[in-house]
Design a protein around this motif. Structure first.
Motif, PDB file in Angstrom:
ATOM      1  N   ILE A  91       0.834  -1.206   0.000  1.00 27.02           N
ATOM      2  CA  ILE A  91       0.000   0.000   0.000  1.00 27.02           C
ATOM      3  C   ILE A  91       0.869   1.257   0.000  1.00 27.02           C
ATOM      4  CG2 ILE A  91      -1.643   1.342   1.366  1.00 27.02           C
ATOM      5  CD1 ILE A  91      -2.893  -1.337   2.228  1.00 27.02           C
ATOM      6  N   SER A  92       1.966   1.225   0.769  1.00 23.14           N
ATOM      7  CA  SER A  92       2.882   2.374   0.801  1.00 23.14           C
ATOM      8  C   SER A  92       3.450   2.645  -0.587  1.00 23.14           C
ATOM      9  CB  SER A  92       4.023   2.107   1.791  1.00 23.14           C
ATOM     10  OG  SER A  92       3.522   1.900   3.090  1.00 23.14           O
ATOM     11  N   ILE A  93       3.860   1.583  -1.264  1.00 28.53           N
ATOM     12  CA  ILE A  93       4.415   1.749  -2.609  1.00 28.53           C
ATOM     13  C   ILE A  93       3.345   2.253  -3.575  1.00 28.53           C
ATOM     14  CG2 ILE A  93       5.366   0.465  -4.583  1.00 28.53           C
ATOM     15  CD1 ILE A  93       6.796  -1.322  -2.541  1.00 28.53           C
ATOM     16  N   TYR A  94       2.147   1.714  -3.454  1.00 30.14           N
ATOM     17  CA  TYR A  94       1.065   2.116  -4.362  1.00 30.14           C
ATOM     18  C   TYR A  94       0.704   3.592  -4.174  1.00 30.14           C
ATOM     19  CZ  TYR A  94      -3.341   1.895  -6.929  1.00 30.14           C
ATOM     20  OH  TYR A  94      -4.349   2.105  -7.826  1.00 30.14           O
ATOM     21  N   LEU A  95       0.689   4.051  -2.925  1.00 31.93           N
ATOM     22  CA  LEU A  95       0.398   5.465  -2.667  1.00 31.93           C
ATOM     23  C   LEU A  95       1.484   6.362  -3.235  1.00 31.93           C
ATOM     24  CD1 LEU A  95      -0.951   5.291   1.011  1.00 31.93           C
ATOM     25  CD2 LEU A  95      -2.267   5.663  -1.089  1.00 31.93           C
ATOM     26  N   LEU A  96       2.732   5.898  -3.165  1.00 31.88           N
ATOM     27  CA  LEU A  96       3.818   6.689  -3.739  1.00 31.88           C
ATOM     28  C   LEU A  96       3.749   6.666  -5.267  1.00 31.88           C
ATOM     29  CD1 LEU A  96       6.068   8.409  -2.584  1.00 31.88           C
ATOM     30  CD2 LEU A  96       7.634   6.482  -2.842  1.00 31.88           C
ATOM     31  N   PHE A  97       3.243   5.573  -5.838  1.00 31.54           N
ATOM     32  CA  PHE A  97       2.979   5.559  -7.283  1.00 31.54           C
ATOM     33  C   PHE A  97       2.055   6.716  -7.656  1.00 31.54           C
ATOM     34  CE2 PHE A  97       3.548   0.684  -8.018  1.00 31.54           C
ATOM     35  CZ  PHE A  97       4.917   0.870  -8.032  1.00 31.54           C
ATOM     36  N   MET A  98       0.999   6.883  -6.855  1.00 27.63           N
ATOM     37  CA  MET A  98       0.033   7.948  -7.126  1.00 27.63           C
ATOM     38  C   MET A  98       0.682   9.317  -7.004  1.00 27.63           C
ATOM     39  SD  MET A  98      -3.180   6.258  -5.063  1.00 27.63           S
ATOM     40  CE  MET A  98      -4.296   7.621  -5.423  1.00 27.63           C
ATOM     41  N   ALA A  99       1.583   9.470  -6.020  1.00 29.27           N
ATOM     42  CA  ALA A  99       2.271  10.752  -5.847  1.00 29.27           C
ATOM     43  C   ALA A  99       3.165  11.072  -7.042  1.00 29.27           C
ATOM     44  CB  ALA A  99       3.100  10.727  -4.564  1.00 29.27           C
TER      45      ALA A  99
END
Length: 200
Positions: A91-99
Motif C-alpha cells: 500500500i505504501s508503494i502504491y500510494l507513492l505511485f500515485m504521488a
C-alpha cells in the motif's frame, strides 16, 4: 506488459505450489514428529559421523521450532500479522505511485514489495543503500516506467522507509543514555566469568 504478466503467472504459480508443498511438509513434520524423527534417523545412518551429527542437530532445531504449528490460534495470528505486514508495504508503494503519477496497478506494488524483500537478503552497504534502489528501479522499468522517474522513486521510497525508522531508533538510543563506544567490545559478567574459567 503481456510477456511480463504471463511470466508472473507461470513462475508465480510454480513457486506458489512449491511454497505450498514446503508449508504442508512443515505441518506434517509438526503433526507426526515421532514418525518423522525415526525416518530422519534412519536416513542419517547413510552419512559419515560428522555430517550425520550436524544434520541431526539441524533437524532437531527445525522440529523444535515447528512446535508452535500445533497451536492453530497462534498460526492464524501469525498469518494475519504477516498479511498485514506485506499489505502495508504494498500500500505504501502504491500510494507513492500515485504521488509520482505512475499509473500502475496494485499488482505492480505487490511485485515491487517482493523484489525489495529479495534484494534485502543480498549482501549490501549499510542502510540497504545500493541494492535496494537497484531492485526498485529495475522493477519499475519492467513495468514500463522511464529510467529517471524510476530512480527518483527508488531514492524517495528509500528515504520515507528508512529515515523515519532510523531517526526514531536514534532518538530512543539517545534517550536510554546509550553510547556506541560502550556497546562495542563490551563484555557481560557472564562472558568474563566464562573467559576466566577457560583460562583457569
Amino acid at each position: 506488459h503481456g510477456e511480463l504478466v504471463f511470466n508472473l503467472k507461470v513462475y508465480g504459480s510454480f513457486f506458489g505450489v512449491l511454497g505450498g508443498v514446503g508449508l504442508g511438509s512443515m505441518f506434517l513434520l509438526a503433526a507426526r514428529r515421532a514418525q518423522t524423527e525415526k525416518m530422519v534417523f534412519q536416513l542419517a545412518q547413510l552419512f559419515p559421523q560428522p555430517i550425520r551429527g550436524r544434520g541431526l542437530q539441524l533437524y532437531q532445531g527445525l522440529a523444535e521450532g515447528l512446535e508452535v504449528i500445533r497451536d492453530g490460534k497462534r498460526v492464524l495470528q501469525a498469518m494475519l500479522i504477516s498479511l498485514m505486514h506485506w499489505l502495508n508495504g504494498s500500500i505504501s508503494i502504491y500510494l507513492l505511485f500515485m504521488a509520482f503519477s505512475m499509473k500502475l496497478p496494485f499488482a505492480s506494488a505487490c511485485f515491487t514489495t517482493v523484489a525489495i524483500a529479495l534484494a534485502a537478503a543480498l549482501p549490501q552497504a549499510p542502510a540497504f543503500f545500493g541494492v535496494f534502489h537497484a531492485a526498485i528501479q529495475s522493477t519499475l522499468e519492467l513495468w514500463g516506467q522511464p529510467s529517471d522517474p524510476a530512480k527518483a522513486f527508488a531514492i524517495l521510497f528509500w528515504a520515507v522507509s528508512f529515515i523515519p525508522i532510523a531517526s526514531t531508533g536514534a532518538f530512543f538510543f539517545w534517550r536510554e543514555g546509550l553510547r556506541l563506544a560502550e556497546l562495542q567490545g563490551r563484555e557481560t559478567p557472564t562472558d568474563s566469568a566464562g573467559s576466566s574459567s577457560w583460562i583457569g
